[in-house]
Design a protein around this motif. Structure first.
Motif, PDB file in Angstrom:
ATOM      1  N   GLN A  41     -20.717 -43.280  18.276  1.00  0.00           N
ATOM      2  CA  GLN A  41     -21.188 -42.245  17.373  1.00  0.00           C
ATOM      3  C   GLN A  41     -20.138 -41.870  16.332  1.00  0.00           C
ATOM      4  O   GLN A  41     -20.468 -41.544  15.189  1.00  0.00           O
ATOM      5  CB  GLN A  41     -21.588 -41.007  18.176  1.00  0.00           C
ATOM      6  CG  GLN A  41     -22.904 -41.140  18.910  1.00  0.00           C
ATOM      7  CD  GLN A  41     -24.084 -41.160  17.966  1.00  0.00           C
ATOM      8  OE1 GLN A  41     -24.159 -40.366  17.044  1.00  0.00           O
ATOM      9  NE2 GLN A  41     -25.012 -42.073  18.201  1.00  0.00           N
ATOM     10  N   GLY A  42     -18.881 -41.934  16.718  1.00  0.00           N
ATOM     11  CA  GLY A  42     -17.824 -41.571  15.793  1.00  0.00           C
ATOM     12  C   GLY A  42     -17.681 -42.507  14.616  1.00  0.00           C
ATOM     13  O   GLY A  42     -17.004 -42.175  13.635  1.00  0.00           O
ATOM     14  N   GLN A  43     -18.274 -43.693  14.699  1.00  0.00           N
ATOM     15  CA  GLN A  43     -18.177 -44.647  13.602  1.00  0.00           C
ATOM     16  C   GLN A  43     -19.360 -44.575  12.636  1.00  0.00           C
ATOM     17  O   GLN A  43     -19.409 -45.333  11.668  1.00  0.00           O
ATOM     18  CB  GLN A  43     -18.050 -46.070  14.170  1.00  0.00           C
ATOM     19  CG  GLN A  43     -16.773 -46.299  14.931  1.00  0.00           C
ATOM     20  CD  GLN A  43     -16.610 -47.734  15.395  1.00  0.00           C
ATOM     21  OE1 GLN A  43     -17.506 -48.569  15.232  1.00  0.00           O
ATOM     22  NE2 GLN A  43     -15.476 -48.043  15.995  1.00  0.00           N
ATOM     23  N   LEU A  44     -20.296 -43.685  12.901  1.00  0.00           N
ATOM     24  CA  LEU A  44     -21.432 -43.518  12.001  1.00  0.00           C
ATOM     25  C   LEU A  44     -21.102 -42.462  10.950  1.00  0.00           C
ATOM     26  O   LEU A  44     -20.617 -41.377  11.284  1.00  0.00           O
ATOM     27  CB  LEU A  44     -22.685 -43.093  12.771  1.00  0.00           C
ATOM     28  CG  LEU A  44     -23.260 -44.088  13.770  1.00  0.00           C
ATOM     29  CD1 LEU A  44     -24.495 -43.502  14.438  1.00  0.00           C
ATOM     30  CD2 LEU A  44     -23.603 -45.405  13.099  1.00  0.00           C
ATOM     31  N   PRO A  45     -21.353 -42.736   9.674  1.00  0.00           N
ATOM     32  CA  PRO A  45     -21.126 -41.695   8.657  1.00  0.00           C
ATOM     33  C   PRO A  45     -22.117 -40.550   8.844  1.00  0.00           C
ATOM     34  O   PRO A  45     -23.275 -40.758   9.223  1.00  0.00           O
ATOM     35  CB  PRO A  45     -21.374 -42.445   7.336  1.00  0.00           C
ATOM     36  CG  PRO A  45     -22.240 -43.602   7.705  1.00  0.00           C
ATOM     37  CD  PRO A  45     -21.849 -43.998   9.097  1.00  0.00           C
ATOM     38  N   ARG A  46     -21.668 -39.345   8.583  1.00  0.00           N
ATOM     39  CA  ARG A  46     -22.499 -38.155   8.786  1.00  0.00           C
ATOM     40  C   ARG A  46     -22.757 -37.381   7.497  1.00  0.00           C
ATOM     41  O   ARG A  46     -23.589 -36.481   7.493  1.00  0.00           O
ATOM     42  CB  ARG A  46     -21.845 -37.229   9.811  1.00  0.00           C
ATOM     43  CG  ARG A  46     -21.776 -37.827  11.206  1.00  0.00           C
ATOM     44  CD  ARG A  46     -21.145 -36.867  12.188  1.00  0.00           C
ATOM     45  NE  ARG A  46     -21.150 -37.417  13.537  1.00  0.00           N
ATOM     46  CZ  ARG A  46     -22.132 -37.260  14.402  1.00  0.00           C
ATOM     47  NH1 ARG A  46     -23.203 -36.563  14.058  1.00  0.00           N
ATOM     48  NH2 ARG A  46     -22.064 -37.793  15.607  1.00  0.00           N
ATOM     49  N   LEU A  47     -22.046 -37.715   6.405  1.00  0.00           N
ATOM     50  CA  LEU A  47     -22.196 -36.966   5.164  1.00  0.00           C
ATOM     51  C   LEU A  47     -22.176 -37.929   3.989  1.00  0.00           C
ATOM     52  O   LEU A  47     -21.332 -38.828   3.927  1.00  0.00           O
ATOM     53  CB  LEU A  47     -21.073 -35.938   5.028  1.00  0.00           C
ATOM     54  CG  LEU A  47     -21.074 -35.081   3.757  1.00  0.00           C
ATOM     55  CD1 LEU A  47     -22.315 -34.200   3.698  1.00  0.00           C
ATOM     56  CD2 LEU A  47     -19.805 -34.245   3.684  1.00  0.00           C
ATOM     57  N   ALA A  48     -23.100 -37.738   3.061  1.00  0.00           N
ATOM     58  CA  ALA A  48     -23.142 -38.516   1.820  1.00  0.00           C
ATOM     59  C   ALA A  48     -23.222 -37.537   0.663  1.00  0.00           C
ATOM     60  O   ALA A  48     -24.055 -36.622   0.667  1.00  0.00           O
ATOM     61  CB  ALA A  48     -24.347 -39.460   1.818  1.00  0.00           C
ATOM     62  N   GLU A  49     -22.357 -37.745  -0.359  1.00  0.00           N
ATOM     63  CA  GLU A  49     -22.233 -36.762  -1.431  1.00  0.00           C
ATOM     64  C   GLU A  49     -22.349 -37.369  -2.822  1.00  0.00           C
ATOM     65  O   GLU A  49     -22.068 -36.701  -3.812  1.00  0.00           O
ATOM     66  CB  GLU A  49     -20.893 -36.030  -1.323  1.00  0.00           C
ATOM     67  CG  GLU A  49     -20.728 -35.235  -0.042  1.00  0.00           C
ATOM     68  CD  GLU A  49     -19.400 -34.525   0.050  1.00  0.00           C
ATOM     69  OE1 GLU A  49     -19.371 -33.363   0.494  1.00  0.00           O
ATOM     70  OE2 GLU A  49     -18.367 -35.141  -0.338  1.00  0.00           O
ATOM     71  N   ASP A  50     -22.809 -38.617  -2.908  1.00  0.00           N
ATOM     72  CA  ASP A  50     -22.938 -39.271  -4.209  1.00  0.00           C
ATOM     73  C   ASP A  50     -24.355 -39.056  -4.734  1.00  0.00           C
ATOM     74  O   ASP A  50     -25.332 -39.305  -4.031  1.00  0.00           O
ATOM     75  CB  ASP A  50     -22.645 -40.761  -4.085  1.00  0.00           C
ATOM     76  CG  ASP A  50     -22.447 -41.425  -5.440  1.00  0.00           C
ATOM     77  OD1 ASP A  50     -23.037 -40.957  -6.432  1.00  0.00           O
ATOM     78  OD2 ASP A  50     -21.719 -42.425  -5.508  1.00  0.00           O
ATOM     79  N   ALA A  51     -24.462 -38.588  -5.994  1.00  0.00           N
ATOM     80  CA  ALA A  51     -25.776 -38.329  -6.571  1.00  0.00           C
ATOM     81  C   ALA A  51     -26.449 -39.593  -7.095  1.00  0.00           C
ATOM     82  O   ALA A  51     -27.656 -39.597  -7.316  1.00  0.00           O
ATOM     83  CB  ALA A  51     -25.650 -37.309  -7.708  1.00  0.00           C
ATOM     84  N   GLN A  52     -25.695 -40.670  -7.313  1.00  0.00           N
ATOM     85  CA  GLN A  52     -26.267 -41.891  -7.866  1.00  0.00           C
ATOM     86  C   GLN A  52     -26.641 -42.898  -6.792  1.00  0.00           C
ATOM     87  O   GLN A  52     -27.650 -43.610  -6.921  1.00  0.00           O
ATOM     88  CB  GLN A  52     -25.280 -42.534  -8.842  1.00  0.00           C
ATOM     89  CG  GLN A  52     -25.048 -41.694 -10.091  1.00  0.00           C
ATOM     90  CD  GLN A  52     -24.144 -42.399 -11.086  1.00  0.00           C
ATOM     91  OE1 GLN A  52     -23.297 -43.208 -10.723  1.00  0.00           O
ATOM     92  NE2 GLN A  52     -24.316 -42.071 -12.357  1.00  0.00           N
ATOM     93  N   TRP A  53     -25.851 -42.980  -5.738  1.00  0.00           N
ATOM     94  CA  TRP A  53     -26.084 -43.961  -4.672  1.00  0.00           C
ATOM     95  C   TRP A  53     -25.958 -43.286  -3.322  1.00  0.00           C
ATOM     96  O   TRP A  53     -25.223 -42.303  -3.176  1.00  0.00           O
ATOM     97  CB  TRP A  53     -25.080 -45.122  -4.750  1.00  0.00           C
ATOM     98  CG  TRP A  53     -25.158 -45.921  -6.006  1.00  0.00           C
ATOM     99  CD1 TRP A  53     -24.348 -45.820  -7.084  1.00  0.00           C
ATOM    100  CD2 TRP A  53     -26.118 -46.928  -6.311  1.00  0.00           C
ATOM    101  NE1 TRP A  53     -24.733 -46.710  -8.049  1.00  0.00           N
ATOM    102  CE2 TRP A  53     -25.817 -47.408  -7.599  1.00  0.00           C
ATOM    103  CE3 TRP A  53     -27.197 -47.480  -5.620  1.00  0.00           C
ATOM    104  CZ2 TRP A  53     -26.560 -48.417  -8.212  1.00  0.00           C
ATOM    105  CZ3 TRP A  53     -27.938 -48.486  -6.224  1.00  0.00           C
ATOM    106  CH2 TRP A  53     -27.619 -48.933  -7.503  1.00  0.00           C
ATOM    107  N   LEU A  54     -26.653 -43.850  -2.351  1.00  0.00           N
ATOM    108  CA  LEU A  54     -26.448 -43.457  -0.961  1.00  0.00           C
ATOM    109  C   LEU A  54     -25.556 -44.523  -0.339  1.00  0.00           C
ATOM    110  O   LEU A  54     -26.021 -45.555   0.145  1.00  0.00           O
ATOM    111  CB  LEU A  54     -27.789 -43.360  -0.225  1.00  0.00           C
ATOM    112  CG  LEU A  54     -27.729 -42.977   1.258  1.00  0.00           C
ATOM    113  CD1 LEU A  54     -27.001 -41.655   1.441  1.00  0.00           C
ATOM    114  CD2 LEU A  54     -29.108 -42.938   1.862  1.00  0.00           C
TER     115      LEU A  54
END
Length: 633
Positions: free
Chosen positions: A337-350
């Motif tokens: 679980q620790g290797q999964l990203p939890r936050l995305a902050e880019d408005a153009q790409w995920l």
């Protein structure tokens, strides 16, 4: 029994007829020669498209007395066995190709063709179709233990429906479908008849619900043909065949002991057959097919290698290469679980960073709205350590990741929450990257963002995070921060936009990626008193001390304040000549610039005089007989 009969009887032991009690020849002949329709007809009808002969008929002809067939005249057993051996051989050769095209029913005492037609076809009046296909003489005298074939194309046609849709998915209905007008966009809840072909765009997804509740989740950039949707009787189990022409499909077939469903997923190289399970089929660009089983079991068979077949249980997968070779392997473990990203902050790409695929060839990634993974917004297969999708609105989602092994078989899934917070967007930097700024006046600037009421700017020492920043300010008058509180050293800074919502509350967006800068002291102010003057050829010349890489600004004015300079120039050597200045009193101020580009403050004013020398036509001063320069009167 002859050897020919033995070979014939051996061709289908699984469907052999139960032994009948031995009777006297005459008794048996009188019993079976009575005027009644025969149980089986020999020879088969010449109009039959295939030589269809069940294993029971082989046993009946070879392994039992010949009076089980139409008895007059009685055939020599050897000749009959030879013919029946050929028939069994033909049947064995066609069994593999027709296995998925028929449903087999083992006859029980009391079964009739009318009953079976009502049960499987939903219409008792269609018993003659079963009779013709199986070459049955009498619909009322079926041999218990024998096997009857029900062609799947005779089963009642069912439909599928669109359960969930995201993005652009088109459907091409079958040519026979009423109102067919070519390929069109799919809509939620739309009914899909047998023969429909679905094409899913690279950024789309669709879930198709079959009539028995089975769910087909067709992944991005895929093409799926609903080749067969048939039901046993009016409410019986479904017999479904879908063809994956490119891309991937994940299937969930609910177990039902009372009415077991049958689903075959075919590609160009393999067929995956299930009876209640959860699995995925993935078709690679080179034509190879990978199957991963999450629940239940799947029968995987190669099309090119008849012997390449395996029952794949839960937690394992199989891959069939383009040349027909089958490989099995345990599914790769789920990512921690620790290797999964939890936050995305880019408005153009995920953008979703992932660990380097040390054990596999990449990842299968899904972004869903629900924890069950039914409402898929983004999905795809990726190589490398990053998955990139088109951006999704701010909100809370679920991320599902499966590592693929070297055969392209996805492993066990890892799932975790994913938050997307990309608005309001952060400002862009105006200060140059790695800028060198003076410690007595660090000036950090960024571009304004429309609709934003304030900006948050943080400064931290290089190599340190922003959990405890050195400076953390909210500015409302422009996107800028000036400070004189930093010692010389390396730093980085970041900024975020803040908007005011309709309810009066503030909403801060994500921070920009940190940008480095360096704070350095300004060069020392030149000492005007240390300037050295001399006059050469009637031209005043100034000298001073300097360091390699420095340059100097010379400002000359009639007043000490230098409000209206008569000269403002820059030199790269620590020397300057007051050429082309008219006679009179002047004031000079000096400024040094070091190799970093920082300028010192201007020095105090140093006064000097340019005398009215008399010059010749070449611009050189005239000299008297005694060798002195001549001044104008």
């Amino acid at each position: 029994m002859s050897r020919a009969c033995a070979r014939c009887c051996a061709c289908a032991p699984a469907r052999s007829t139960p032994s009948r009690p031995s009777t006297a020849w005459a008794t048996g002949w009188m019993h079976w020669a009575a005027p009644r329709p025969p149980i089986w007809t020999w020879p088969p009808s010449p109009t039959s498209s295939n030589l269809r002969l069940s294993a029971f008929s082989c046993r009946l002809a070879c392994c039992m007395p010949m009076h089980f067939l139409r008895p007059a005249p009685l055939w020599p057993s050897a000749a009959a066995c030879i013919l029946l051996t050929l028939a069994c051989s033909a049947q064995a050769q066609t069994a593999a190709s027709s296995a998925t095209g028929v449903t087999r029913h083992r006859i029980h005492t009391g079964d009739t063709l009318e009953q079976l037609a009502r049960h499987y076809l939903g219409d008792a009046s269609q018993w003659q179709l079963l009779q013709r296909h199986n070459q049955v003489g009498s619909p009322y005298r079926l041999q218990p233990g024998s096997v009857l074939e029900i062609p799947n194309h005779l089963l009642r046609m069912a439909t599928a429906s669109v359960d969930y849709l995201q993005g652009r998915v088109t459907v091409l209905p079958p040519p026979s479908h009423t109102g067919s007008a070519g390929e069109s966009a799919l809509t939620p809840g739309q009914q899909l008849p047998e023969g429909s072909r679905l094409h899913v765009a690279p950024d789309a997804f669709v879930s198709v619900r079959l009539a028995d509740g089975s769910l087909l989740k067709v992944q991005a950039d895929s093409t799926l043909l609903l080749q067969q949707l048939r039901r046993k009787g009016r409410t019986g189990s479904l017999q479904s065949v879908v063809e994956l022409q490119n891309g991937a499909v994940e299937a969930t077939v609910p177990p039902n002991k009372a009415q077991p469903a049958a689903l075959d997923v075919r590609t160009g190289t393999a067929t995956s057959s299930v009876r209640g399970t959860q699995f995925g089929v993935y078709l690679a660009a080179d034509g190879s097919t990978a199957t991963a089983v999450q629940q239940g079991a799947v029968q995987v068979a190669s099309h090119q290698s008849p012997n390449a077949s395996a029952l794949v249980p839960k937690g394992r997968g199989a891959a069939v290469t383009a040349d027909g070779q089958l490989h099995q392997a345990a599914l790769l473990p789920a990512l921690p679980q620790g290797q999964l990203p939890r936050l995305a902050e880019d408005a153009q790409w995920l953008d979703l960073p992932l660990p380097a695929p040390t054990q596999g060839a990449g990842y299968v990634v899904q972004v869903t709205q629900d924890a069950a993974g039914q409402q898929v917004l983004r999905n795809g297969r990726f190589t490398g350590d990053k998955a990139r999708f088109a951006a999704v609105p701010d909100g809370s989602y679920f991320l599902r990741v499966q590592a693929m092994d070297g055969h392209g078989i996805p492993g066990l899934p890892a799932q975790g929450p994913l938050k997307v917070k990309a608005h309001p967007v952060p400002p862009l930097y105006q200060t140059e990257p790695a800028a060198q700024l003076p410690t007595d006046g660090v000036d950090l600037r960024c571009t304004p963002v429309h609709g934003v009421s304030a900006y948050r700017i943080q400064i931290a020492a290089a190599g340190q995070d922003f959990s405890v920043p050195l400076q953390d300010r909210v500015v409302r008058e422009g996107c800028a921060l000036q400070t004189t509180d930093l010692a010389a050293g390396n730093y980085h800074w970041r900024t975020a936009s803040i908007r005011t919502l309709d309810n009066g509350q503030t909403d801060q967006g994500p921070f920009s990626a940190p940008q480095d800068f360096r704070a350095i002291p300004r060069p020392a102010v030149p000492d005007a008193a240390a300037l050295q003057w001399n006059t050469a050829a009637g031209v005043p010349t100034m000298h001073w001390q300097g360091e390699p890489g420095q340059s100097w600004r010379i400002v000359v004015a009639r007043t000490p304040e230098a409000e209206h300079p008569v000269l403002d120039t820059r030199v790269n050597q620590p020397a300057w000549q007051a050429a082309n200045l008219g006679p009179g009193q002047y004031f000079l101020r000096l400024q040094v610039r070091d190799p970093s580009g920082l300028d010192s403050p201007l020095s105090t004013a140093r006064q000097f005089t340019v005398l009215p020398w008399v010059r010749d036509g070449s611009g050189m001063p005239l000299r008297s007989g005694s060798g002195l320069d001549v001044l104008s009167p």
